[in-house]
Write an enzyme that holds these catalytic residues in place. Structure first.
Site, PDB file in Angstrom:
ATOM      1  N   CYS A 160      -8.061 -10.667   1.044  1.00 18.91           N
ATOM      2  CA  CYS A 160      -8.156 -10.265   2.443  1.00 18.91           C
ATOM      3  C   CYS A 160      -8.327 -11.485   3.351  1.00 18.91           C
ATOM      4  O   CYS A 160      -9.289 -12.246   3.202  1.00 18.91           O
ATOM      5  CB  CYS A 160      -9.312  -9.291   2.647  1.00 18.91           C
ATOM      6  SG  CYS A 160      -9.468  -8.852   4.386  1.00 18.91           S
ATOM      7  N   ARG A 218       0.856  -1.198   0.000  1.00 17.59           N
ATOM      8  CA  ARG A 218       0.000   0.000   0.000  1.00 17.59           C
ATOM      9  C   ARG A 218       0.887   1.242   0.000  1.00 17.59           C
ATOM     10  O   ARG A 218       1.854   1.308   0.753  1.00 17.59           O
ATOM     11  CB  ARG A 218      -0.862  -0.031   1.265  1.00 17.59           C
ATOM     12  CG  ARG A 218      -1.931   0.998   1.342  1.00 17.59           C
ATOM     13  CD  ARG A 218      -2.676   0.894   2.670  1.00 17.59           C
ATOM     14  NE  ARG A 218      -3.554  -0.254   2.758  1.00 17.59           N
ATOM     15  CZ  ARG A 218      -4.099  -0.692   3.902  1.00 17.59           C
ATOM     16  NH1 ARG A 218      -3.849  -0.059   5.038  1.00 17.59           N
ATOM     17  NH2 ARG A 218      -4.895  -1.734   3.921  1.00 17.59           N
TER      18      ARG A 218
HETATM   19 FE1  SRM Z   1      -9.086  -1.842   6.318  1.00 17.30          FE
HETATM   20  C1  SRM Z   1      -7.824  -4.504   7.951  1.00 17.30           C
HETATM   21  C2  SRM Z   1      -8.236  -3.191   3.385  1.00 17.30           C
HETATM   22  C3  SRM Z   1      -9.675   1.131   4.833  1.00 17.30           C
HETATM   23  C4  SRM Z   1     -10.828  -0.815   9.080  1.00 17.30           C
HETATM   24  N1  SRM Z   1      -8.114  -3.535   5.769  1.00 17.30           N
HETATM   25  C5  SRM Z   1      -7.633  -4.496   6.611  1.00 17.30           C
HETATM   26  C6  SRM Z   1      -6.808  -5.531   5.846  1.00 17.30           C
HETATM   27  C7  SRM Z   1      -5.374  -5.080   5.852  1.00 17.30           C
HETATM   28  C8  SRM Z   1      -6.979  -6.992   6.299  1.00 17.30           C
HETATM   29  C9  SRM Z   1      -6.039  -7.548   7.322  1.00 17.30           C
HETATM   30  O1  SRM Z   1      -5.822  -6.932   8.376  1.00 17.30           O
HETATM   31  O2  SRM Z   1      -5.535  -8.633   7.081  1.00 17.30           O
HETATM   32  C10 SRM Z   1      -7.442  -5.371   4.445  1.00 17.30           C
HETATM   33  C11 SRM Z   1      -6.563  -5.762   3.255  1.00 17.30           C
HETATM   34  C12 SRM Z   1      -7.436  -6.269   2.126  1.00 17.30           C
HETATM   35  C13 SRM Z   1      -6.699  -6.500   0.868  1.00 17.30           C
HETATM   36  O3  SRM Z   1      -6.589  -7.670   0.451  1.00 17.30           O
HETATM   37  O4  SRM Z   1      -6.253  -5.552   0.232  1.00 17.30           O
HETATM   38  C14 SRM Z   1      -7.936  -3.942   4.510  1.00 17.30           C
HETATM   39  N2  SRM Z   1      -8.855  -1.135   4.490  1.00 17.30           N
HETATM   40  C15 SRM Z   1      -8.585  -1.876   3.390  1.00 17.30           C
HETATM   41  C16 SRM Z   1      -8.768  -1.070   2.127  1.00 17.30           C
HETATM   42  C17 SRM Z   1      -7.812  -1.447   1.009  1.00 17.30           C
HETATM   43  C18 SRM Z   1     -10.234  -1.215   1.706  1.00 17.30           C
HETATM   44  C19 SRM Z   1     -10.582  -0.784   0.311  1.00 17.30           C
HETATM   45  O5  SRM Z   1     -11.310  -1.563  -0.313  1.00 17.30           O
HETATM   46  O6  SRM Z   1     -10.200   0.274  -0.143  1.00 17.30           O
HETATM   47  C20 SRM Z   1      -8.584   0.345   2.694  1.00 17.30           C
HETATM   48  C21 SRM Z   1      -7.151   0.798   2.698  1.00 17.30           C
HETATM   49  C22 SRM Z   1      -7.037   2.186   3.251  1.00 17.30           C
HETATM   50  C23 SRM Z   1      -5.677   2.802   3.097  1.00 17.30           C
HETATM   51  O7  SRM Z   1      -5.295   3.125   1.981  1.00 17.30           O
HETATM   52  O8  SRM Z   1      -5.022   3.026   4.123  1.00 17.30           O
HETATM   53  C24 SRM Z   1      -9.058   0.133   4.121  1.00 17.30           C
HETATM   54  N3  SRM Z   1     -10.001  -0.123   6.888  1.00 17.30           N
HETATM   55  C25 SRM Z   1     -10.245   0.946   6.077  1.00 17.30           C
HETATM   56  C26 SRM Z   1     -11.209   1.812   6.681  1.00 17.30           C
HETATM   57  C27 SRM Z   1     -11.810   3.050   6.051  1.00 17.30           C
HETATM   58  C28 SRM Z   1     -11.040   4.298   6.390  1.00 17.30           C
HETATM   59  O9  SRM Z   1      -9.988   4.253   7.024  1.00 17.30           O
HETATM   60  O10 SRM Z   1     -11.504   5.354   5.986  1.00 17.30           O
HETATM   61  C29 SRM Z   1     -11.543   1.250   7.904  1.00 17.30           C
HETATM   62  C30 SRM Z   1     -12.601   1.780   8.888  1.00 17.30           C
HETATM   63  C31 SRM Z   1     -12.139   2.981   9.637  1.00 17.30           C
HETATM   64  C32 SRM Z   1     -11.414   2.578  10.873  1.00 17.30           C
HETATM   65  O11 SRM Z   1     -10.207   2.366  10.800  1.00 17.30           O
HETATM   66  O12 SRM Z   1     -12.073   2.441  11.911  1.00 17.30           O
HETATM   67  C33 SRM Z   1     -10.770   0.035   8.025  1.00 17.30           C
HETATM   68  N4  SRM Z   1      -9.238  -2.517   8.222  1.00 17.30           N
HETATM   69  C34 SRM Z   1     -10.057  -1.993   9.192  1.00 17.30           C
HETATM   70  C35 SRM Z   1     -10.006  -2.824  10.357  1.00 17.30           C
HETATM   71  C36 SRM Z   1     -10.771  -2.590  11.673  1.00 17.30           C
HETATM   72  C37 SRM Z   1     -10.018  -1.691  12.592  1.00 17.30           C
HETATM   73  C38 SRM Z   1     -10.654  -1.582  13.933  1.00 17.30           C
HETATM   74  O13 SRM Z   1     -10.564  -0.535  14.552  1.00 17.30           O
HETATM   75  O14 SRM Z   1     -11.230  -2.552  14.415  1.00 17.30           O
HETATM   76  C39 SRM Z   1      -9.140  -3.906  10.030  1.00 17.30           C
HETATM   77  C40 SRM Z   1      -8.757  -5.085  10.941  1.00 17.30           C
HETATM   78  C41 SRM Z   1      -7.741  -4.722  11.945  1.00 17.30           C
HETATM   79  O15 SRM Z   1      -7.148  -3.648  11.949  1.00 17.30           O
HETATM   80  O16 SRM Z   1      -7.512  -5.577  12.802  1.00 17.30           O
HETATM   81  C42 SRM Z   1      -8.699  -3.680   8.684  1.00 17.30           C
HETATM   82 FE1  SF4 Z   2     -11.642  -4.916   5.438  1.00 12.51          FE
HETATM   83 FE2  SF4 Z   2     -13.125  -6.967   6.226  1.00 12.51          FE
HETATM   84 FE3  SF4 Z   2     -13.269  -6.027   3.744  1.00 12.51          FE
HETATM   85 FE4  SF4 Z   2     -11.136  -7.373   4.562  1.00 12.51          FE
HETATM   86  S1  SF4 Z   2     -13.228  -8.135   4.328  1.00 12.51           S
HETATM   87  S2  SF4 Z   2     -11.113  -5.520   3.322  1.00 12.51           S
HETATM   88  S3  SF4 Z   2     -10.944  -6.582   6.666  1.00 12.51           S
HETATM   89  S4  SF4 Z   2     -13.887  -4.992   5.629  1.00 12.51           S
END
Ligand code: SRM
Ligand code: SF4
Length: 564
Positions: free
Chosen positions: A429, A68
């Site tokens: 994911c 990323r």
């Molecule tokens: Fe996310 C984890 C993808 C925005 C909340 N997110 C993940 C992971 C890395 C899965 C993992 O931990 O193994 C996903 C990778 C999927 C893949 O195969 O690419 C993933 N998150 C994404 C992206 C790519 C979604 C998308 O379709 O665009 C976004 C990348 C953002 C970036 O460029 O930095 C993405 N994730 C978000 C958002 C939205 C935002 O930030 O505006 C959220 C909700 C806001 C927040 O943070 O509360 C978000 N992602 C999570 C969480 C839950 C965090 C929590 O507080 O519980 C996880 C899981 C974790 O962190 O344990 C997670």
């Molecule tokens: Fe984020 Fe869950 Fe979607 Fe994976 S499946 S990209 S952790 S919302």
């Protein structure tokens, strides 16, 4: 080892990454290094589509890496675009994926090419440092402003905030860019982060009212630009937003941020540092699922946290200034900036840019990058702005857009489909429970007859799909959201507003597509006949008593009267 210990013992994020990368026996990293590589902007994943088959063949999973970028505000130049496209084609899965936080993701990079890929990305003058991990993540910035000069200032503020909050360690440069280690790893200081970095990820967004395209209230820290007579005078500060939750766990919940005051531009970095270090020192390091800043605020109380921020910053926050948001989506098509240059917003399906038989989008954007003289801006809604086009070049860009079908998204038959978002989910994911990105086009198509039946094809209803409750597509702020529970099964959430100011509510649990459509049909019927003027779908559901605010114990709706 638990994550806190891994961080503390990592020699400032080095761990044994070099050894892991050099190990030819496996496509994976050592376990602790799988945690540490996140701080370098990468995740170890495996292709879940072939996981069972690999197991049957007694092979290790098809390990691969997601990378990323750190691209504050999602701004890249045409030259960078061309290089990133070449990297996607050479090392990754032949696609660029725009994320919900304005970054690019590359998927499918194998371990032995990871370093070369990182080097190639850095050669574009874009890095991936701190794009993941318990640090400040990619900083979001409103993408499609009409006030170009105020936006430029705000973007510069966001970029310096991003730089200011970078980790200090040289680990990234040593591991990926072969920088010589000059200071002993133990002697390096992390003045902002300390030994254990943050308890959890931390996110900052900069909004420019009246657009809330960044969903500022989903961020741990939000800066809402206050523009007076065309000049950016400072920021309203919001704290404590977050989406992630766990199905069936009443200890976790999504939360919208609280607007806590106003700061001047000069106070921006001190404010950001004070907020971040407050979370560093008060965040829960025992229970990771309760470690986000939103829970720190809920556990210690908003007044205590604000007082602590002010104490650390050395000044009091001024009262928040009036502002109003009108939508959290993008505006498609051309708009003219105040400097006379034009911006074209293209709707992309869940941000995926690839060449498919009917839609050569990667090639199309390559052709545009070869002639474009402005910049590209990724939007926080997974779309793309071809920004800064001189009036005389519009026709050329339009011709390329038409030639490569890049406006397919803009021509989708419903406003709902044009604006919808879906997280990546399967197959990469590791946390996905149901399809999201791959399901979005099908689901939108199935919804189309219903929308048409009720005359709602042009109603700008916000739809978001997430493959699990972590909420990466910010589903809890949508008017309609599907949150994955199991293959083909979703929780149907209803009643967010279209400004990103109110959380939605669980309406039906664990249902399949036919049930979802059957549930929405009568609600669309009532909305079509009973809505008040241009009232949004979520607002209507609330006014008519069909849904109430969700039962989470803390901040569920922005309660200030924000409509100046
Ligand atoms: Fe996310 C984890 C993808 C925005 C909340 N997110 C993940 C992971 C890395 C899965 C993992 O931990 O193994 C996903 C990778 C999927 C893949 O195969 O690419 C993933 N998150 C994404 C992206 C790519 C979604 C998308 O379709 O665009 C976004 C990348 C953002 C970036 O460029 O930095 C993405 N994730 C978000 C958002 C939205 C935002 O930030 O505006 C959220 C909700 C806001 C927040 O943070 O509360 C978000 N992602 C999570 C969480 C839950 C965090 C929590 O507080 O519980 C996880 C899981 C974790 O962190 O344990 C997670
Ligand atoms: Fe984020 Fe869950 Fe979607 Fe994976 S499946 S990209 S952790 S919302």
């Amino acid at each position: 080892m638990n994550v806190e210990d891994i961080k503390a013992e990592s020699h400032r994020l080095r761990g044994s990454l070099l050894k892991s990368l050099a190990d030819p026996i496996t496509g994976a990293l050592r376990e602790d290094d799988q945690t540490l590589i996140k701080y370098h902007g990468s995740y170890q994943q495996d292709d879940r589509d072939i996981r069972d088959e690999r197991r049957r063949q007694k092979l290790e999973p098809a390990y691969q890496f997601m990378i990323r970028t750190r691209t504050p505000g999602g701004v890249v130049t045409p030259e960078q675009w061309l290089k990133l496209d070449a990297i996607a084609t050479r090392y990754a899965s032949h696609s660029l994926r725009i994320t919900t936080r304005q970054a690019f993701q590359f998927h499918g990079v194998i371990k032995r090419e990871l370093k070369a890929t990182m080097q190639a990305i850095n050669a574009t003058l874009i890095d991936t440092l701190a794009a993941c991990g318990d640090v400040n993540r990619n900083v979001q910035v409103a993408a499609n402003p009409l006030l170009s000069s105020a936006h430029a200032t705000l973007y510069a503020d966001a970029a310096r905030t991003s730089e200011h909050l970078l980790p200090n360690t040289r680990a990234y440069y040593e591991i990926w860019l072969d920088e010589e280690q000059v200071v002993g790893a133990g002697e390096e200081q992390e003045p902002i982060y300390g030994d254990k970095y943050l308890p959890r990820k931390f996110k900052i967004g900069f909004a420019v009212p009246p657009l809330n395209d960044v969903d500022v209230f989903a961020n741990d820290l939000g800066f809402i630009g206050i523009i007076e007579q065309g000049v950016l005078v400072g920021y309203n500060v919001s704290i404590g937003g977050g989406m992630g939750s766990t199905h069936g766990d009443a200890e976790t919940w999504p939360r919208v941020a609280n607007v806590v005051g106003f700061v001047t531009r000069e106070q921006l970095l001190d404010t950001a540092t004070a907020v971040l270090t407050t979370q560093r020192d008060f965040g829960n390091r025992e229970v990771r699922k309760r470690a986000r800043f939103k829970y720190t605020i809920d556990d210690h109380g908003l007044d205590f946290i604000v007082a602590e921020i002010e104490r650390r910053a050395g000044f009091s926050l001024q009262p928040a200034r009036a502002f109003g948001f009108d939508h959290n989506g993008d505006r498609y098509g051309w708009v003219e900036g105040e400097d006379g240059r034009w911006h074209l917003t293209l709707s992309l399906a869940a941000g995926r840019i690839a060449d498919t038989e009917n839609s050569p989008q990667l090639s199309g954007l390559r052709a545009i990058a070869q002639v474009h003289t402005g910049e590209f801006r990724m939007t926080p809604n997974q779309n793309l702005v071809i920004a800064g086009v001189p009036a005389e070049q519009r026709a050329q860009i339009d011709a390329l857009v038409a030639q490569y079908g890049l406006d397919a998204g803009n021509r989708l038959p419903s406003a709902l489909a044009r604006g919808a978002m879906a997280c990546v989910s399967l197959p990469t994911c590791g946390l996905a429970m149901a399809e999201a990105e791959r399901y979005l086009p099908d689901f939108s198509q199935r919804l189309q007859p219903l929308l048409e039946k009720h005359g709602l094809a042009q109603a700008p209803i916000v739809l978001r799909i997430s493959g699990c409750p972590n909420g990466c597509s910010r589903p809890y702020l949508a008017e309609i959201a599907l949150v994955g529970k199991a293959p083909g099964r979703y929780n149907l959430m209803l009643g967010g507003d279209h400004r990103g100011q109110r959380l939605n509510t669980l309406y039906r649990e664990n249902i399949t597509e036919p049930d979802i459509l059957q549930t929405l049909d009568p609600l669309f019927a009532r909305y079509a006949s009973e809505r008040d003027g241009d009232e949004g779908f979520g607002d209507f559901l609330h006014r008519s008593g069909i849904v109430a605010l969700p039962p989470y114990p803390t901040h569920r709706e922005i309660s200030l009267d924000l409509h100046a």
